[in-house]
Design an enzyme around this catalytic site. Structure first.
Site, short mmCIF file in Angstrom:
data_model
loop_
_atom_site.label_atom_id
_atom_site.label_comp_id
_atom_site.label_asym_id
_atom_site.label_seq_id
_atom_site.Cartn_x
_atom_site.Cartn_y
_atom_site.Cartn_z
N ASP A 130 33.16 6.36 43.12
CA ASP A 130 32.01 6.97 42.46
C ASP A 130 30.72 6.60 43.18
OD1 ASP A 130 33.54 8.28 40.66
OD2 ASP A 130 32.90 7.13 38.90
N ASP A 182 42.49 11.97 36.73
CA ASP A 182 41.76 10.71 36.66
C ASP A 182 42.56 9.67 35.86
OD1 ASP A 182 39.63 8.94 36.92
OD2 ASP A 182 38.13 10.30 36.07
C1 DGJ Z 1 35.63 8.58 36.91
C2 DGJ Z 1 35.62 9.40 38.17
O1 DGJ Z 1 35.64 8.56 39.29
C3 DGJ Z 1 34.41 10.31 38.17
O2 DGJ Z 1 34.36 11.04 39.37
C4 DGJ Z 1 34.45 11.22 36.98
O3 DGJ Z 1 35.53 12.12 37.09
C5 DGJ Z 1 34.54 10.41 35.70
N1 DGJ Z 1 35.63 9.46 35.76
C6 DGJ Z 1 34.73 11.28 34.50
O4 DGJ Z 1 34.90 10.57 33.38
#
Ligand code: DGJ
Length: 714
Positions: free
Chosen positions: A536, A466
């Site tokens: 997300d 990430d």
């Molecule tokens: C952002 C990501 O898009 C999410 O899926 C998740 O992994 C969070 N970060 C975790 O902090």
């Protein structure tokens, strides 16, 4: 340099032009870079410059004239006659701001039966300054990968102000540009416009997580708006995860030049004597049958050459982010493994929140940088979790965000200077965090240590990488004052160093690229990853559009699509949407009703047995766009056309029009069967021509009705 000195140097350079650096005598020479259905045609002019004649249909006849307009130079440099937006701008060691690039020679090497590499060497007649234009052509996929190598053979530093990867020209009556923009949770939103005269720029200036507002790919349709099946269409995609610029310059003769590469904005680069700057590559594909073919070309190319493990099935993941956030214990995670087993997931992916002790990662304001398992949450460490998962027949994956640091961390306390920052400015945080300065080799080494230690944990076979912070104070405590503008470029090259080490050192650990949703979706990083997290936003209604956007460039196996609780929707609709990508789940499945649990596990079994390989390896046909109809529809067809899967998603109430599949073999007879709990068809047989002509009724009438229809050749 004083002005008089500069004039003397310039005079010397001009008089040295003929004597020291002889120019070409190859005027008129043609250089063709073909693929199966396209060709890029170039010619060396009598003046020794290299010109572009044509990119498109292979049979194109080009008049045998060698009077070539200066504006059609293939890679125009600034300062010696070119009057439009240049591809290259350099200040030579003596202060001369002009460059001229003259053909020296070219070579074409056959790499294998499908791939060949053409290198066109140019040099400035007055300076030992060399530019090589490189074109790798992938015949079967109709893709040309283009990059530029710029070498400084001068005695002093050359400053590069512009350094495009590629700058081809197109000739048409009209040009229609589709971009893919958005923000967190609205990634890959499509927007098409007719280009007017002047320069239209699509760019990013934020260096890291740089695709947050737009990813560096576009569709250009010639003469009419882009259509799925018809029309001359060009797809472009830059292999770069940092700041980029895609500049479209429509000139006074209605020629369009697309200057693509690293964003030159605030990014002057000092090329020391003897150094070569290699730009990232730009991918091009051309089709005379619309953007559907452009996408299929990219997908086929990606599976063979552009991504990791292009031909391996993606595991069905059970992720815990939406189910638990950072609030979990060892016991809770272990109990979720049983759910993973029940639904038939292959891999459990432990998300954010597992690390940090003095600064525990319980919220997003602490812990990034301290990559030791939190002993309260995970008293037996990560390897224990992995072995508990493995005992139950489930693989184990883990989340990392190695490029980032929270000020509340041991790492920041020890090395505040490792964060990207500007002197005399207060830190500006994003999600309470800062980017680590990867231009500093010590930091790069630390980041590699994080990746390699975490992925060496016994039992780890998957990772989600990430990156939740972009850069808006681009300063480095490591780089000297006169190299500050190189920070974001050096960062991304160092990042690729770490990512490529990861791919090479951990070939059995699959990896998902994530960046606060889809903030890093480009073929620069995808070389090292198997899939990416598009957003997300997992509300299936939004996801249809987001996945639709990304599908223009990226094959379904790269598009992670998870069934979650988000959105007001029937479970079947959410599953059917996720099944058209790399299916996963992000829910506490213990909370599902017995019937939903059963349905989910049946769907996963069906996906693995009958759908996954067609979706992940097949050719995509986008049938009805969610942008302009009450429903969306798409189908995937296996390479031998023996199997196809059709998805229909009703977005609003509407009449039950038949849906027409595409890509089938007209001669083959297909058994048609609706699956995933919807008995619309139960085994009728029809030939491909009839199915494509007459279509199939869907029995989808109301919002959230959906259908998955398999067609299997008999
Ligand atoms: C952002 C990501 O898009 C999410 O899926 C998740 O992994 C969070 N970060 C975790 O902090």
């Amino acid at each position: 340099m004083k002005y008089a000195q500069f004039l003397i140097a310039l005079l010397f350079a001009v008089s040295a032009r003929a004597a020291d650096f002889p120019t070409t005598t190859a005027g008129g020479e043609s250089i063709n870079i073909p693929t199966a259905h396209s060709v890029l045609m170039l010619r060396v002019g009598d003046d020794g410059r290299v010109y572009e004649l044509h990119y498109g249909a292979p049979e194109k006849e080009i008049a045998k004239t060698n009077v070539l307009a200066r504006e059609t130079e293939l890679y125009p440099p600034f300062g010696d006659g070119f009057i439009l937006e240049p591809a290259l701008e350099a200040t030579h060691a003596d202060g001369n701001t002009s460059t001229d690039l003259i053909y020296v020679k070219h070579s074409t090497t056959t790499i294998d039966t499908n791939v060949s590499l053409t290198r066109i060497e140019l040099r400035d007649p007055a300076y030992p300054f060399f530019v090589t234009l490189c074109f790798k052509s992938y015949a079967a996929e109709d893709v040309i990968e283009q990059w530029t190598e710029i070498r400084n053979g001068e005695n002093g530093t050359v400053t590069l102000a512009r350094f495009a990867s590629a700058a081809p020209q197109f000739k048409a009556r009209e040009y229609w540009l589709t971009q893919f923009h958005g923000d967190y949770k609205t990634e890959a939103t499509m927007d098409e416009e007719k280009l007017g005269h002047g320069i239209k720029i699509l760019d990013s200036k934020i260096g890291v997580r740089a695709d947050r507002f737009r990813f560096p790919s576009f569709i250009l349709s010639l003469n009419a708006p882009a259509d799925e099946e018809t029309g001359e269409t060009i797809g472009g995609s830059l292999e770069w995860s940092g700041s980029f610029q895609l500049a479209f310059d429509l000139d006074f003769k209605n020629r369009l030049r697309a200057l693509c590469g690293i964003n030159p904005f605030a990014s002057e680069y000092k090329l020391k004597p003897g150094e070569t700057f290699t730009t990232p590559s730009m991918l091009w594909t051309w089709s005379d049958s619309g953007k559907g073919q452009v996408s299929r070309n990219f997908h086929r190319w990606a599976r063979q050459y552009g991504i990791r493990d292009g031909n391996k099935p993606r595991p069905v993941l059970l992720n815990n982010w939406e189910a638990t956030d950072m609030n979990f214990t060892e016991q809770l995670i272990v109990s979720l493994f049983d759910g993973a087993k029940k639904i038939g997931a292959d891999t459990f992916l432990l998300d954010d929140g597992w690390f940090g002790n003095a600064h525990p990662r319980n919220k997003d304001n602490a812990g990034l940088g301290d990559w030791q398992a939190n002993t309260n949450k995970l008293p037996h460490g990560v390897s224990f979790l992995a072995s508990e998962a493995n005992k139950r027949g489930i693989n184990f994956g883990i989340w990392i965000e190695p490029e980032m640091v929270n000020p509340s961390s041991d790492l920041f306390e020890q090395h505040p200077d490792w964060a990207i920052q500007q002197p005399k400015r207060e830190f500006i945080y994003g999600r309470n965090q800062l980017d680590l300065d990867l231009s500093n080799p010590k930091v790069e080494n630390f980041v590699w240590g994080v990746v390699s230690n975490t992925l060496s944990t016994p039992g780890v076979s998957y990772t989600k990488w990430d990156a939740n912070r972009f850069v808006n104070q681009p300063g480095s405590t490591y780089l000297p004052a006169d190299e500050q503008s190189e920070l974001l470029i050096k960062y991304n090259f160092a990042l690729y160093g770490v990512m490529s080490n990861m791919a090479a050192s951990f070939p059995n650990v699959m990896a998902m690229a994530c960046s606060g949703g889809g903030g890093r979706v480009d073929y620069g990083s995808m070389k090292y990853f198997d899939s990416f997290w598009p957003s997300d936003n997992t509300d299936p209604v939004s996801r249809i559009k987001i996945q639709w956007g990304f599908s223009h460039f990226f094959p379904a196996e790269t598009i992670a699509a998870h069934v979650t609780q988000m959105g007001k929707r029937p479970l079947k609709f959410a599953i059917d949407v996720a099944m058209s990508g790399a299916l996963g789940v992000d829910m506490d499945v213990r909370k599902l009703s017995p019937s939903d649990l059963q349905f989910l596990s049946n769907s996963i079994a069906l996906y693995k047995k009958e759908i996954r390989d067609v979706v992940e390896q097949g050719d995509l046909y986008r049938l009805e766009s969610p942008y302009d109809s009450a429903r969306a529809a798409l189908d995937y067809v296996s390479a031998d056309k023996s199997r196809a899967v059709l998805f229909v998603y009703q977005l609003k109430g509407g009449e039950d029009k038949s849906v027409k599949p595409r890509g089938l073999d007209p001669q083959k007879h297909y058994r048609v069967r609706a699956t995933n709990d919807r008995e619309v068809y139960t085994g009728e047989i029809a030939d491909g021509a009839t199915l494509m002509r007459d279509g199939l009724p869907t029995e989808c009438h109301n919002a959230f009705d959906s259908a998955v229809i398999e067609m299997i050749a008999q």
